[in-house]
Design a protein around this motif. Structure first.
Motif, mmCIF file in Angstrom:
data_model
loop_
_atom_site.group_PDB
_atom_site.id
_atom_site.type_symbol
_atom_site.label_atom_id
_atom_site.label_comp_id
_atom_site.label_asym_id
_atom_site.label_seq_id
_atom_site.Cartn_x
_atom_site.Cartn_y
_atom_site.Cartn_z
ATOM 1 N N ASP A 3 0.731 -1.102 0.028
ATOM 2 C CA ASP A 3 0.055 -0.069 -0.099
ATOM 3 C C ASP A 3 0.961 1.349 0.083
ATOM 4 N N ALA A 4 0.396 2.511 -0.366
ATOM 5 C CA ALA A 4 0.782 3.700 -0.271
ATOM 6 C C ALA A 4 -0.013 4.545 0.835
ATOM 7 N N GLU A 5 0.913 5.415 1.511
ATOM 8 C CA GLU A 5 0.247 6.340 2.602
ATOM 9 C C GLU A 5 0.958 7.578 2.341
ATOM 10 N N ALA A 38 1.526 -2.976 -10.780
ATOM 11 C CA ALA A 38 1.090 -1.538 -10.497
ATOM 12 C C ALA A 38 -0.264 -1.548 -9.841
ATOM 13 N N LYS A 39 -0.296 -1.089 -8.754
ATOM 14 C CA LYS A 39 -1.795 -0.851 -7.826
ATOM 15 C C LYS A 39 -1.989 0.382 -8.203
ATOM 16 N N PHE A 40 -3.323 0.708 -8.716
ATOM 17 C CA PHE A 40 -3.725 2.219 -8.601
ATOM 18 C C PHE A 40 -4.648 2.576 -7.605
ATOM 19 N N VAL A 41 -4.545 3.827 -6.953
ATOM 20 C CA VAL A 41 -5.709 4.260 -6.290
ATOM 21 C C VAL A 41 -5.616 5.879 -6.543
ATOM 22 N N ARG A 42 -6.772 6.680 -5.918
ATOM 23 C CA ARG A 42 -6.671 8.020 -6.064
ATOM 24 C C ARG A 42 -5.811 8.456 -4.867
ATOM 25 N N GLY A 43 -6.001 7.866 -3.864
ATOM 26 C CA GLY A 43 -5.176 8.418 -2.571
ATOM 27 C C GLY A 43 -6.321 8.862 -1.521
ATOM 28 N N ALA A 44 -5.821 8.452 -0.128
ATOM 29 C CA ALA A 44 -6.710 8.500 0.819
ATOM 30 C C ALA A 44 -6.616 9.708 1.841
ATOM 31 N N ASP A 64 -7.302 19.688 -8.438
ATOM 32 C CA ASP A 64 -8.530 19.678 -8.377
ATOM 33 C C ASP A 64 -8.664 17.971 -8.812
ATOM 34 N N LYS A 65 -10.014 17.885 -8.549
ATOM 35 C CA LYS A 65 -10.384 16.286 -8.731
ATOM 36 C C LYS A 65 -10.486 15.876 -10.460
ATOM 37 N N VAL A 66 -10.716 17.086 -11.251
ATOM 38 C CA VAL A 66 -10.543 16.605 -12.597
ATOM 39 C C VAL A 66 -9.006 15.991 -12.915
ATOM 40 N N SER A 67 -7.974 16.683 -12.541
ATOM 41 C CA SER A 67 -6.497 16.308 -12.695
ATOM 42 C C SER A 67 -6.332 14.846 -12.118
ATOM 43 N N THR A 68 -6.808 14.774 -10.872
ATOM 44 C CA THR A 68 -6.578 13.423 -10.363
ATOM 45 C C THR A 68 -7.285 12.251 -11.183
ATOM 46 N N ASP A 69 -8.513 12.626 -11.839
ATOM 47 C CA ASP A 69 -9.388 11.861 -12.358
ATOM 48 C C ASP A 69 -8.420 11.283 -13.991
ATOM 49 N N GLY A 117 -7.666 -0.185 -8.194
ATOM 50 C CA GLY A 117 -8.427 -0.053 -6.927
ATOM 51 C C GLY A 117 -9.301 1.323 -6.726
ATOM 52 N N THR A 118 -10.373 0.980 -7.057
ATOM 53 C CA THR A 118 -11.331 2.275 -7.109
ATOM 54 C C THR A 118 -12.821 2.007 -6.913
ATOM 55 N N HIS A 119 -13.625 3.107 -6.372
ATOM 56 C CA HIS A 119 -15.072 2.920 -6.291
ATOM 57 C C HIS A 119 -15.634 3.824 -7.366
ATOM 58 N N ASN A 120 -14.772 4.280 -8.431
ATOM 59 C CA ASN A 120 -15.269 5.142 -9.298
ATOM 60 C C ASN A 120 -15.746 4.415 -10.491
ATOM 61 N N GLU A 121 -17.089 4.592 -10.896
ATOM 62 C CA GLU A 121 -17.590 3.979 -11.926
ATOM 63 C C GLU A 121 -17.090 4.126 -13.286
HETATM 64 C C1 FAD Z 1 -8.904 -1.938 -3.285
HETATM 65 C C2 FAD Z 1 -8.390 -0.527 -2.885
HETATM 66 C C3 FAD Z 1 -7.149 -0.198 -2.115
HETATM 67 C C4 FAD Z 1 -6.803 0.977 -1.567
HETATM 68 N N1 FAD Z 1 -5.511 1.206 -1.092
HETATM 69 C C5 FAD Z 1 -5.192 2.383 -0.795
HETATM 70 C C6 FAD Z 1 -3.558 2.840 -0.413
HETATM 71 O O1 FAD Z 1 -2.732 1.858 -0.635
HETATM 72 N N2 FAD Z 1 -3.253 3.902 -0.290
HETATM 73 C C7 FAD Z 1 -4.347 5.032 -0.464
HETATM 74 O O2 FAD Z 1 -4.034 6.156 -0.028
HETATM 75 N N3 FAD Z 1 -5.404 4.860 -0.581
HETATM 76 C C8 FAD Z 1 -5.844 3.440 -0.655
HETATM 77 N N4 FAD Z 1 -7.173 3.142 -1.290
HETATM 78 C C9 FAD Z 1 -8.120 4.393 -0.748
HETATM 79 C C10 FAD Z 1 -8.322 5.130 -1.985
HETATM 80 O O3 FAD Z 1 -7.373 6.027 -2.148
HETATM 81 C C11 FAD Z 1 -9.852 5.733 -1.725
HETATM 82 O O4 FAD Z 1 -10.784 5.044 -1.605
HETATM 83 C C12 FAD Z 1 -10.001 6.685 -2.841
HETATM 84 O O5 FAD Z 1 -9.143 7.789 -3.000
HETATM 85 C C13 FAD Z 1 -11.545 7.077 -3.227
HETATM 86 O O6 FAD Z 1 -11.348 7.584 -4.615
HETATM 87 P P1 FAD Z 1 -12.104 6.464 -5.704
HETATM 88 O O7 FAD Z 1 -10.817 6.124 -6.621
HETATM 89 O O8 FAD Z 1 -12.870 5.585 -5.194
HETATM 90 O O9 FAD Z 1 -12.969 7.553 -6.626
HETATM 91 P P2 FAD Z 1 -13.583 8.933 -6.391
HETATM 92 O O10 FAD Z 1 -14.533 8.842 -5.258
HETATM 93 O O11 FAD Z 1 -14.299 9.320 -7.828
HETATM 94 O O12 FAD Z 1 -12.611 9.969 -5.901
HETATM 95 C C14 FAD Z 1 -12.251 10.476 -4.551
HETATM 96 C C15 FAD Z 1 -10.943 10.856 -4.324
HETATM 97 O O13 FAD Z 1 -10.494 11.720 -5.624
HETATM 98 C C16 FAD Z 1 -9.495 12.681 -5.091
HETATM 99 N N5 FAD Z 1 -9.873 14.004 -4.816
HETATM 100 C C17 FAD Z 1 -11.179 14.461 -4.527
HETATM 101 N N6 FAD Z 1 -11.219 15.829 -4.718
HETATM 102 C C18 FAD Z 1 -9.910 16.211 -5.025
HETATM 103 C C19 FAD Z 1 -9.313 17.596 -5.261
HETATM 104 N N7 FAD Z 1 -10.041 18.620 -4.896
HETATM 105 N N8 FAD Z 1 -8.329 17.496 -5.772
HETATM 106 C C20 FAD Z 1 -7.508 16.625 -6.012
HETATM 107 N N9 FAD Z 1 -7.967 15.017 -5.725
HETATM 108 C C21 FAD Z 1 -9.063 15.099 -5.385
HETATM 109 C C22 FAD Z 1 -9.169 12.089 -3.713
HETATM 110 O O14 FAD Z 1 -8.153 11.118 -3.846
HETATM 111 C C23 FAD Z 1 -10.237 11.308 -3.181
HETATM 112 O O15 FAD Z 1 -10.251 10.465 -2.291
HETATM 113 C C24 FAD Z 1 -7.817 1.946 -1.517
HETATM 114 C C25 FAD Z 1 -8.821 1.821 -2.125
HETATM 115 C C26 FAD Z 1 -9.346 0.532 -2.550
HETATM 116 C C27 FAD Z 1 -10.595 0.544 -3.141
#
Ligand code: FAD
Length: 389
Positions: A179-181, A238-244, A265-270, A292-296
């Motif tokens: 994982d990444a933190e 390569a595991k991808f997440v947006r970041g928590a 912003d979010k658009v850039s992350t997406d 690794g995402t909940h984004n449809e």
């Molecule tokens: C299987 C799995 C493994 C995971 N492992 C990790 C891990 O190792 N490390 C970790 O950090 N997280 C991890 N996560 C958590 C993950 O980072 C969050 O669930 C994720 O950020 C939620 O985004 P989403 O892709 O589901 O989509 P969305 O709900 O579409 O996106 C939300 C995410 O977008 C980003 N975002 C929102 N607003 C902005 C903004 N204004 N500017 C820039 N970016 C923005 C943030 O990252 C926010 O969490 C994991 C999640 C899953 C499902």
């Protein structure tokens, strides 16, 4: 076109009682002030050793966590299996730094590797690198600050612990996700992870790094990681997440006066997230991708990229993953279409997984009073069941 609308498939594993509990839970955590108050109360209770188990366990814990031990997760693993969804057992104890806790985490993670080797419904092991040393050491090495002798020894211990986990994963033929933190720990973690990738990914992908695409520099990091894999002849995991940890990242950058590492912003992350998926599927001969995402959109987009590249839905190099208790409509609909799906299934003692649970509640608080997505899906399924009686 792939649809995530089918709530009958999404909630097939949940009986009416489960749905009612989930509805109450998401109603409560959709309330921002309730979550903020709950977080404070929990921290207070923990600080003063007041038991919280009796409130937390039957509610939020049961929804998001598999159990206290690997064997307690068994029912959930088998229930996911029935729907064609795999499980990844994640020892989710966070924020501990004593040698005893580090050894406990090492022991539990080794057990998850052995367990995965025996259970065909558990295709990966996983760990959080911060469980295996102190934050001080990770931060100092990552920033290139000179270490004391004791810190040097601890940095070397970290390297050896991670190596032991990756070697055990390799010996047992179990791919392992790292994982990444927080970004200020990541330079050293990357270094150690790539050392292990080079060692253990020569024949197939065993070791995976995580790319948090809310970081501005991660698309470049992905391209460099790919180039290194080509140059050294190994497979890139390569595991991808947006970041928590976005708020924490921005707050620290502001406090210390360095440029915000997070996208504007979010658009850039997406954009970077989806670009990374495109890059990987375009270089799939060398990369195994874990989405690794909940984004449809990002989930559907990868299925489209796979189709464009004529990859079978169950290509062993393409994985989709969501967290247990979240986005079942994505997981179960993807699995019913034949894609490789694995849920992260956290486990650990109630008190120790509270930081994980707090992150999940914060992720699910509502935006401007809207009904959250999880809640509307649960309500849709309850209505469907009522109408079909
Ligand atoms: C299987 C799995 C493994 C995971 N492992 C990790 C891990 O190792 N490390 C970790 O950090 N997280 C991890 N996560 C958590 C993950 O980072 C969050 O669930 C994720 O950020 C939620 O985004 P989403 O892709 O589901 O989509 P969305 O709900 O579409 O996106 C939300 C995410 O977008 C980003 N975002 C929102 N607003 C902005 C903004 N204004 N500017 C820039 N970016 C923005 C943030 O990252 C926010 O969490 C994991 C999640 C899953 C499902």
């Amino acid at each position: 076109m792939l649809s995530f609308e089918n709530t009958e498939i999404a909630f097939n594993q949940r009986n009416n009682k489960d749905l009612k509990r989930a509805r109450l839970l998401f109603r409560m955590i959709g309330n921002n002030s309730l979550v903020a108050a709950g977080k404070k109360l929990t921290q207070f209770a923990l600080g003063f050793n007041i038991p919280v188990d009796f409130i937390v366990k039957p509610t939020i814990y049961t929804h998001f966590v598999g159990g206290e031990t690997i064997s307690e997760c068994e029912n959930n693993v088998r229930s996911l299996e029935k729907a064609g969804v795999k499980a990844i057992l994640d020892y989710s104890v966070e924020g501990k730094e004593s040698l005893a806790e580090i050894n406990k985490a090492l022991d539990e993670t080794l057990k998850t590797i052995y367990n995965a080797a025996e259970d065909t419904n558990v295709p990966f092991a996983v760990f959080k690198p911060t469980a295996f040393t102190t934050r001080n050491v990770l931060e100092k090495v990552s920033a290139g600050i000179e270490l004391t002798e004791t810190e040097n020894t601890e940095a070397e211990n970290f390297r050896q612990r991670v190596n032991r986990l990756c070697r055990t994963a390799y010996d047992n033929n179990v791919p392992i996700l790292i994982d990444a933190e927080d970004s200020w720990f990541q330079n050293f973690i990357d270094k150690v992870v790539y050392e292990n990738m080079e060692r253990f990914n020569q024949e197939k992908t065993i070791v995976f790094n995580t790319f948090q695409m809310y970081r501005r520099d991660r698309l470049d990091a992905l391209r460099s990681a790919y180039q290194a894999a080509i140059a050294k002849g190994y497979y890139l995991g390569a595991k991808f997440v947006r970041g928590a940890y976005m708020e924490k990242e921005r707050a620290r950058a502001a406090e210390k006066g360095y440029p915000d590492p997070i996208q504007p912003d979010k658009v850039s992350t997406d954009r970077d997230y989806n670009e990374a998926l495109k890059f990987c599927i375009g270089h799939i001969d060398r990369i195994t991708v874990f989405n690794g995402t909940h984004n449809e959109f990002s989930s559907r987009y990868m299925t489209e990229l796979m189709a464009e590249h004529n990859l079978p839905k169950n290509d062993p190099r393409c994985w989709f993953s969501q967290l247990f208790g979240m986005s079942d409509h994505i997981s179960f609909n993807l699995a019913s279409e034949g894609y490789n799906v694995a849920k992260y299934l956290p486990f650990g003692p109630v008190k120790s997984v509270l930081p994980y649970l707090i992150r999940r509640t914060e992720e699910n608080t509502s935006i401007a009073g809207q009904t959250g997505r999880e809640l509307s899906l649960i309500m849709k399924e309850m209505e469907r069941r009522r109408n079909s009686r």
